[in-house]
Design a protein around this motif. Sequence first.
Motif, PDB file in Angstrom:
ATOM      1  N   THR A 178       0.847  -1.187   0.000  1.00 56.75           N
ATOM      2  CA  THR A 178       0.000   0.000   0.000  1.00 56.75           C
ATOM      3  C   THR A 178       0.886   1.242   0.000  1.00 56.75           C
ATOM      4  O   THR A 178       2.094   1.166   0.245  1.00 56.75           O
ATOM      5  CB  THR A 178      -0.896   0.032   1.249  1.00 56.75           C
ATOM      6  N   ALA A 179       0.268   2.388  -0.231  1.00 60.81           N
ATOM      7  CA  ALA A 179       1.018   3.645  -0.207  1.00 60.81           C
ATOM      8  C   ALA A 179       1.597   3.901   1.179  1.00 60.81           C
ATOM      9  O   ALA A 179       2.716   4.413   1.305  1.00 60.81           O
ATOM     10  CB  ALA A 179       0.113   4.796  -0.634  1.00 60.81           C
ATOM     11  N   LEU A 180       0.851   3.555   2.222  1.00 59.47           N
ATOM     12  CA  LEU A 180       1.347   3.759   3.582  1.00 59.47           C
ATOM     13  C   LEU A 180       2.601   2.934   3.829  1.00 59.47           C
ATOM     14  O   LEU A 180       3.594   3.428   4.367  1.00 59.47           O
ATOM     15  CB  LEU A 180       0.254   3.413   4.597  1.00 59.47           C
ATOM     16  N   ARG A 181       2.569   1.675   3.424  1.00 57.27           N
ATOM     17  CA  ARG A 181       3.752   0.839   3.611  1.00 57.27           C
ATOM     18  C   ARG A 181       4.916   1.349   2.766  1.00 57.27           C
ATOM     19  O   ARG A 181       6.074   1.287   3.174  1.00 57.27           O
ATOM     20  CB  ARG A 181       3.437  -0.620   3.268  1.00 57.27           C
ATOM     21  N   GLY A 182       4.603   1.869   1.586  1.00 57.71           N
ATOM     22  CA  GLY A 182       5.650   2.408   0.731  1.00 57.71           C
ATOM     23  C   GLY A 182       6.380   3.571   1.377  1.00 57.71           C
ATOM     24  O   GLY A 182       7.589   3.745   1.193  1.00 57.71           O
ATOM     25  N   LYS A 183       5.661   4.375   2.170  1.00 61.16           N
ATOM     26  CA  LYS A 183       6.294   5.476   2.880  1.00 61.16           C
ATOM     27  C   LYS A 183       7.181   4.971   4.008  1.00 61.16           C
ATOM     28  O   LYS A 183       8.237   5.533   4.283  1.00 61.16           O
ATOM     29  CB  LYS A 183       5.227   6.421   3.431  1.00 61.16           C
ATOM     30  N   ALA A 184       6.743   3.907   4.669  1.00 59.49           N
ATOM     31  CA  ALA A 184       7.530   3.357   5.777  1.00 59.49           C
ATOM     32  C   ALA A 184       8.758   2.598   5.287  1.00 59.49           C
ATOM     33  O   ALA A 184       9.803   2.597   5.942  1.00 59.49           O
ATOM     34  CB  ALA A 184       6.653   2.439   6.629  1.00 59.49           C
ATOM     35  N   PHE A 185       8.630   1.947   4.124  1.00 57.64           N
ATOM     36  CA  PHE A 185       9.728   1.153   3.561  1.00 57.64           C
ATOM     37  C   PHE A 185       9.962   1.582   2.111  1.00 57.64           C
ATOM     38  O   PHE A 185       9.617   0.856   1.174  1.00 57.64           O
ATOM     39  CB  PHE A 185       9.396  -0.338   3.617  1.00 57.64           C
ATOM     40  N   PRO A 186      10.546   2.759   1.902  1.00 58.08           N
ATOM     41  CA  PRO A 186      10.686   3.295   0.543  1.00 58.08           C
ATOM     42  C   PRO A 186      11.559   2.449  -0.377  1.00 58.08           C
ATOM     43  O   PRO A 186      11.418   2.535  -1.597  1.00 58.08           O
ATOM     44  CB  PRO A 186      11.304   4.681   0.769  1.00 58.08           C
ATOM     45  N   GLY A 187      12.416   1.621   0.168  1.00 58.38           N
ATOM     46  CA  GLY A 187      13.280   0.794  -0.673  1.00 58.38           C
ATOM     47  C   GLY A 187      12.715  -0.573  -0.980  1.00 58.38           C
ATOM     48  O   GLY A 187      13.324  -1.353  -1.711  1.00 58.38           O
ATOM     49  N   GLU A 188      11.540  -0.863  -0.458  1.00 55.84           N
ATOM     50  CA  GLU A 188      10.936  -2.181  -0.638  1.00 55.84           C
ATOM     51  C   GLU A 188      10.266  -2.285  -2.003  1.00 55.84           C
ATOM     52  O   GLU A 188       9.633  -1.347  -2.478  1.00 55.84           O
ATOM     53  CB  GLU A 188       9.905  -2.418   0.467  1.00 55.84           C
ATOM     54  N   GLU A 189      10.383  -3.431  -2.624  1.00 52.80           N
ATOM     55  CA  GLU A 189       9.745  -3.671  -3.912  1.00 52.80           C
ATOM     56  C   GLU A 189       8.287  -4.083  -3.664  1.00 52.80           C
ATOM     57  O   GLU A 189       8.025  -5.129  -3.057  1.00 52.80           O
ATOM     58  CB  GLU A 189      10.477  -4.778  -4.662  1.00 52.80           C
ATOM     59  N   PRO A 190       7.312  -3.268  -4.099  1.00 56.43           N
ATOM     60  CA  PRO A 190       5.904  -3.586  -3.839  1.00 56.43           C
ATOM     61  C   PRO A 190       5.485  -4.968  -4.330  1.00 56.43           C
ATOM     62  O   PRO A 190       4.647  -5.624  -3.705  1.00 56.43           O
ATOM     63  CB  PRO A 190       5.156  -2.483  -4.591  1.00 56.43           C
ATOM     64  N   ALA A 191       6.071  -5.410  -5.420  1.00 53.10           N
ATOM     65  CA  ALA A 191       5.693  -6.712  -5.973  1.00 53.10           C
ATOM     66  C   ALA A 191       6.070  -7.868  -5.052  1.00 53.10           C
ATOM     67  O   ALA A 191       5.563  -8.984  -5.208  1.00 53.10           O
ATOM     68  CB  ALA A 191       6.334  -6.905  -7.343  1.00 53.10           C
ATOM     69  N   SER A 192       6.957  -7.609  -4.082  1.00 54.76           N
ATOM     70  CA  SER A 192       7.383  -8.663  -3.164  1.00 54.76           C
ATOM     71  C   SER A 192       6.368  -8.909  -2.051  1.00 54.76           C
ATOM     72  O   SER A 192       6.490  -9.868  -1.290  1.00 54.76           O
ATOM     73  CB  SER A 192       8.740  -8.310  -2.547  1.00 54.76           C
ATOM     74  N   GLN A 193       5.383  -8.016  -1.931  1.00 58.22           N
ATOM     75  CA  GLN A 193       4.372  -8.128  -0.884  1.00 58.22           C
ATOM     76  C   GLN A 193       3.029  -8.553  -1.472  1.00 58.22           C
ATOM     77  O   GLN A 193       2.798  -8.459  -2.677  1.00 58.22           O
ATOM     78  CB  GLN A 193       4.204  -6.775  -0.180  1.00 58.22           C
ATOM     79  N   ARG A 194       2.166  -9.032  -0.599  1.00 57.74           N
ATOM     80  CA  ARG A 194       0.799  -9.313  -1.041  1.00 57.74           C
ATOM     81  C   ARG A 194       0.146  -8.027  -1.521  1.00 57.74           C
ATOM     82  O   ARG A 194       0.430  -6.945  -1.029  1.00 57.74           O
ATOM     83  CB  ARG A 194      -0.015  -9.905   0.105  1.00 57.74           C
ATOM     84  N   GLN A 195      -0.756  -8.152  -2.466  1.00 57.62           N
ATOM     85  CA  GLN A 195      -1.472  -7.018  -3.009  1.00 57.62           C
ATOM     86  C   GLN A 195      -2.799  -6.827  -2.253  1.00 57.62           C
ATOM     87  O   GLN A 195      -3.325  -7.767  -1.640  1.00 57.62           O
ATOM     88  CB  GLN A 195      -1.726  -7.217  -4.499  1.00 57.62           C
TER      89      GLN A 195
END
Length: 240
Positions: A197-214
């Motif tokens: 999510t956008a919130l998680r993206g702010k907390a972990f800016p270097g994380e690849e979104p595709a690596s997490q559940r959608q």
Amino acid sequence: MTEQSPTGRLAGRIALITGASRGIGAAVAERFAAEGAHVVLVARTQGALEELDDRIRAAGGTATLIPQDLADLEKLDVIGPALFEKFGRLDIFVANAAQLGFHGPLGHAAPKDWDKTFTVNVTANHRLIRTLDPLLRASDAGRAILVTDRVGHVPAAYWNAYAASKAAVEMMGRLWAAETLRTNLRVNLLDPGPVATALRGKAFPGEEPASQRQPADVAAAFVDLALPGCTRHGELVTLC
């Protein structure tokens, strides 16, 4: 996307979802609509709400849009009366909207950041509970789902006001559940775990979104807790 079915598991239900314009909120809105619910979508970004409405209607669903910033607390009080006038009841409430705020050492958060996070994550939910509780009790099977996070019940460094606010949300949910034991309303907390999510993206800016559940991957759990036949009450449901 699955087309809405008039005989879906949520057919005829009225469901209000906050933070509905994107992420988990949007995924839940689309899933509820596909299951036959009429969804009332609350979010501050009108353009994103309209795009979601287009997707829902293209799939055969129906929606009502409420472009509203949850930080504007006074305007939340009129949502309950407006829904009563339009529908006469509310069957499902999904308290999904949240703000990350400052992510860092507890003593480094500016008071205005702390206050804004609590306003959106805690006080707004209290105002919504206050205005929606009579409608949910009027339903033959009212269901409330308050979205929480692991850091709300397992302390983790640097999560600051977000973690403290989620702990407050969890206590609100438990209090509400204790007060509605002898009603048709069922109140539960849902921790969806790590989701892109956008919130998680702010907390972990270097994380690849595709690596997490959608977001769509966790929507089914919301349906289960929203069903008229669901008997769970006062529980913390975790998906991780």
